[in-house]
Design an enzyme around this catalytic site. Structure first.
Site, mmCIF file in Angstrom:
data_model
loop_
_atom_site.group_PDB
_atom_site.id
_atom_site.type_symbol
_atom_site.label_atom_id
_atom_site.label_comp_id
_atom_site.label_asym_id
_atom_site.label_seq_id
_atom_site.Cartn_x
_atom_site.Cartn_y
_atom_site.Cartn_z
ATOM 1 N N TYR A 56 -12.969 31.487 -3.831
ATOM 2 C CA TYR A 56 -13.008 30.043 -3.742
ATOM 3 C C TYR A 56 -14.439 29.568 -3.928
ATOM 4 O O TYR A 56 -15.352 30.059 -3.279
ATOM 5 C CB TYR A 56 -12.495 29.543 -2.384
ATOM 6 C CG TYR A 56 -12.576 28.037 -2.311
ATOM 7 C CD1 TYR A 56 -11.558 27.264 -2.829
ATOM 8 C CD2 TYR A 56 -13.706 27.403 -1.823
ATOM 9 C CE1 TYR A 56 -11.637 25.892 -2.833
ATOM 10 C CE2 TYR A 56 -13.799 26.035 -1.825
ATOM 11 C CZ TYR A 56 -12.764 25.274 -2.327
ATOM 12 O OH TYR A 56 -12.863 23.920 -2.339
ATOM 13 N N TRP A 98 -17.322 26.984 -6.656
ATOM 14 C CA TRP A 98 -17.692 26.585 -8.008
ATOM 15 C C TRP A 98 -18.393 27.781 -8.660
ATOM 16 O O TRP A 98 -19.606 27.804 -8.824
ATOM 17 C CB TRP A 98 -18.609 25.381 -7.960
ATOM 18 C CG TRP A 98 -17.975 24.136 -7.416
ATOM 19 C CD1 TRP A 98 -17.287 23.998 -6.251
ATOM 20 C CD2 TRP A 98 -17.995 22.849 -8.011
ATOM 21 N NE1 TRP A 98 -16.877 22.703 -6.089
ATOM 22 C CE2 TRP A 98 -17.306 21.972 -7.156
ATOM 23 C CE3 TRP A 98 -18.551 22.339 -9.180
ATOM 24 C CZ2 TRP A 98 -17.145 20.623 -7.429
ATOM 25 C CZ3 TRP A 98 -18.389 20.997 -9.458
ATOM 26 C CH2 TRP A 98 -17.685 20.145 -8.597
#
Length: 756
Positions: free
Chosen positions: A107, A109
């Protein structure tokens, strides 16, 4: 000079003698993010992971002593040894426990590029391996992502279709921003931000005479416009304020009955509640005044202004990251429906203007190339913010979106991209859970806590060290991210790593399909040309795109107005809800029987605060989440090396705290140190600190150890926002603070672990 695209902007890397010297913002971006300045020094800093490494006792005996994670040295090994170890562990866990014992975390960016996207790479690999337990939704928008499909539509569709900034400048008269429009959040877009929009958009709207209302405990959450009213609301009370505004509209006959009748369902049920016919408590301005600290006359005046002007109501993501976080989103839609301006130019509602750069761009929502993840044979999943619950309580039941489910029994966690010690709440509780799996594997670029608390650490390349394609839905440019420097140390891209492991496990050909990374770039680009044509976009051939370095995404033929087609003809263009209309009362949600999220918006009391100050832990200005916290720009914002914390002048005076002091912030869950900023721009009784300071406990692995650096998740609550979404509730936390009067412990967050 070539381009690169990062989450926070597009740059031209400057390389001198093979080393990255500077990141020059592209010439077309009038408001570039300074985060790029952190990269040249950070990319080769001592924090960089140079070689594969394995926790010492784990290398001697795989699966042993999980309680030592984060506390013992690592051993650097060859890629051959590391890859063999990863393959053996995956095969063992699958054989002994099945694929449902593998959690594919990843999880975060992970990367701006569309091919070298860490989550996509790992999930494709695990799907081909037989599947894995996955996570749903996001920490940023967990409650909203579950709620909105029931009452209006999917969040991704809504965000891509938001009314454009250009349209707002032409038609909006009043912009009411619950949670403000913080410019720091609008630095970023998933997939890459190629041109920053918010500052210029606010300037254009202000020059056009648009009036703004900043409903937030923080004055800085909306700066720039000339006509800008600050309503210093009590945190967590926005739903009550919206209900009081709705009460004024309904009681004074200012609401739009025709719109409600044609475009919504369930209004009468909500109206009975709003007027107090259900519980004996009218949700009027006097009631709201006691909850919000906004005077009743101000509430009445604002409601009347909203009714007589073309009004956009916007809500920030942060308001739904709280206990009962679904309610402010639902109430935003309901309040906008009462005004009856949804689907009109300049009016209606927004769910996150200012939260990401591309929202409101008005451009075609083309996301660029995609790397297929395949199909996951395992159907077990968790809401993303329930990782600790899963690891601590295998087999335990939980509610989610109308379903009764059970937590799987996880034996191996594989993570590529992301830092759970940034995202997750109550880190002391997470540390206990993190000891439960037999094996933790991570791909990382830097020695974050995620890496330090793992068993096998595989060094990954950064975006500057590989070719890729940068593209974000509704952003201006698709960018050829041409490799600027050679991989640092022995780092390899995620695709290479996973291809090597797949080969060892017998499905290398299925994973690669005979393509190297460069061939995949060409393949995914060519595959995206058909999707582009469907939106009226003619992409050049791959060689032309790569030579030119970028391609501009055009605007649609008509300006973007959210739900315009639905308003023009709701029968021909129904919403993807059970009724096809906006659901003020939702029969489907009501059927779930959740007391903490019934069938229409309600005011639900918050947990009783145990401490006198409310903590807001919002997004940082100097980095994206925790990315490049070790970089120069982020470190320049620290106070005596600690993350800065803002508190009100009166609260500081009462505690003998002045600007620049180091303070201890604490509650029953833990404590952290921070540097004090004393300000009148934050309401009394509230303190604010950005998330993302790298986890740095005084004693590694020890429960309730003081975090020296300023990580607020030491003290945030790890509870679901409701039974509906189980979203993150980080904004519901009370604390106290005291001046730190002891010797300051050194910050060691950016130091690599010891090696043997």
């Amino acid at each position: 000079m070539s381009f690169t695209s990062l989450h926070w902007g597009a740059y031209r890397p400057q390389v001198v003698d093979g080393k990255l010297d500077a990141m020059v913002p592209v010439e077309w971006d009038s408001d570039p993010s300074p985060i790029g300045a952190s990269i040249p020094g950070a990319i080769t800093s001592p924090t960089r992971i140079m070689r594969p490494a394995v926790r010492r006792s784990y290398l001697a005996e795989p699966g042993s002593h999980p309680e030592r994670r984060g506390q013992e040295p690592f051993v650097e090994v060859s890629w051959e040894v590391a890859l063999d170890l990863v393959a053996r562990e995956l095969k063992r866990v699958k054989t002994e426990h099945g694929n449902q014992a593998i959690f594919g975390g990843s999880y975060g960016w992970g990367s701006a590029g569309r091919f070298h996207h860490a989550q996509s790479q790992l999930h494709r690999f695990l799907n081909l391996f037989g599947g894995y337990v996955f996570s749903m939704d996001s920490y940023s928008l967990g409650a909203g992502r579950v709620l909105m499909p029931h009452i209006v539509g999917n969040m991704d569709w809504l965000l891509a279709a938001h009314t454009s900034w250009q349209n707002l400048a032409q038609h909006c008269e009043l912009f009411v921003a619950f949670g403000g429009l913080p410019a720091k959040n609008a630095q970023t877009s998933p997939g890459g931000a190629s041109e920053h929009l918010l500052s210029r958009a606010l300037e254009n709207m202000s020059e056009a005479g648009v009036q703004f209302v900043n409903v937030s405990p923080l004055r800085e959450d909306l700066v720039g416009p000339t006509n800008n009213q600050w309503l210093s609301v009590r945190p967590g009370s926005d739903t009550a304020l919206m209900m009081a505004l709705a009460y004024v509209l309904v009681s004074e006959g200012l609401h739009n009955e025709d719109f409600i009748r044609r475009y919504t369902v369930g209004y009468e049920r909500f109206r009975q509640y709003l007027l107090g016919h259900v519980d004996g408590q009218p949700k009027d301005p006097l009631w709201a005044q006691t909850l919000t600290d906004i005077p009743a006359p101000q509430i009445i005046d604002l409601a009347r202004r909203m009714a007589r002007q073309r009004t956009m109501i916007n809500i920030a993501y942060s308001l739904q990251r709280a206990v009962h976080g679904e309610q402010p989103f639902w109430m935003t839609v309901t309040l906008a429906a009462l005004l009856g301006q949804i689907g009109l130019p300049g009016g209606g509602f927004g769910l996150g203007y200012g939260c990401m750069n591309n929202t409101g761009s008005g451009r075609k929502a083309f996301s660029g190339p995609r790397f297929s993840q395949g199909v996951n044979p395992v159907k077990d999943f968790i809401p993303v913010a329930r990782v600790t619950d899963m690891l601590l309580n295998p087999g335990a039941p939980f509610d989610y979106n109308g379903k009764r489910m059970h937590y799987p029994d996880i034996r191996l966690v594989y993570w590529a991209g992301g830092n759970i010690f940034h995202h997750h709440q109550d880190l002391n509780r997470l540390l206990e859970a993190w000891k439960r799996p037999q094996t933790l594997i991570v791909h990382e670029q830097f020695w974050t806590a995620q890496a330090k608390y793992s068993d096998i650490v595989l060094p990954a390349t950064t975006a500057l060290e590989r070719n890729d394609i940068g593209s974000s839905a509704s952003d201006r440019f698709m960018i050829a991210m041409q490799q600027a420097i050679k991989p640092v140390g022995e780092s390899r891209d995620d695709y290479w790593i996973l291809a090597q492991v797949a080969e060892r496990l017998g499905f290398g050909e299925s994973f690669t399909e005979g393509r190297d990374a460069e061939a995949w770039l060409r393949f995914t680009y060519d595959e995206s040309r058909g999707r582009a044509q469907e939106q009226g976009i003619e992409l050049p051939d791959y060689d032309t795109f790569w030579r030119d370095g970028l391609f501009e995404i055009t605007y649609p033929d008509t300006d973007t107005v959210l739900l315009k087609a639905f308003r023009e003809d709701p029968e021909a263009n129904p919403l993807p809800t059970p009724s096809g209309r906006i659901e003020i009362f939702c029969e489907r949600i009501a059927s779930f029987g959740y007391a903490d999220c019934p069938g229409h918006p309600v005011w639900l009391d918050k947990p009783v605060a145990q401490y006198p100050l409310q903590l807001l832990s919002n997004q940082p200005k100097t980095r994206l989440h925790s990315q490049y916290d070790h970089g120069a720009y982020s470190r320049s914002s620290k106070i005596r090396q600690r993350e800065p914390l803002t508190l009100n002048t009166a609260d500081a005076h009462a505690r003998g705290i002045v600007d620049g002091d180091v303070v201890k912030v604490f509650n029953e869950r833990g404590a952290f140190l921070a540097g004090a900023i004393v300000s009148d721009g934050i309401r009394q009784g509230v303190v604010q600190i950005a998330t993302g300071a790298w986890f740095d406990p005084l004693v590694n692995g020890e429960r309730n150890s003081l975090d020296k650096h300023g990580n607020p998740n030491m003290i945030t609550a790890d509870v679901g926002s409701s039974s509906l979404s189980q979203g993150c509730s980080a904004q519901t936390a009370s604390v106290d603070i005291v001046k730190w009067d002891q010797a300051l412990p050194p910050v060691t967050a950016f130091e690599p672990p010891s090696m043997t």
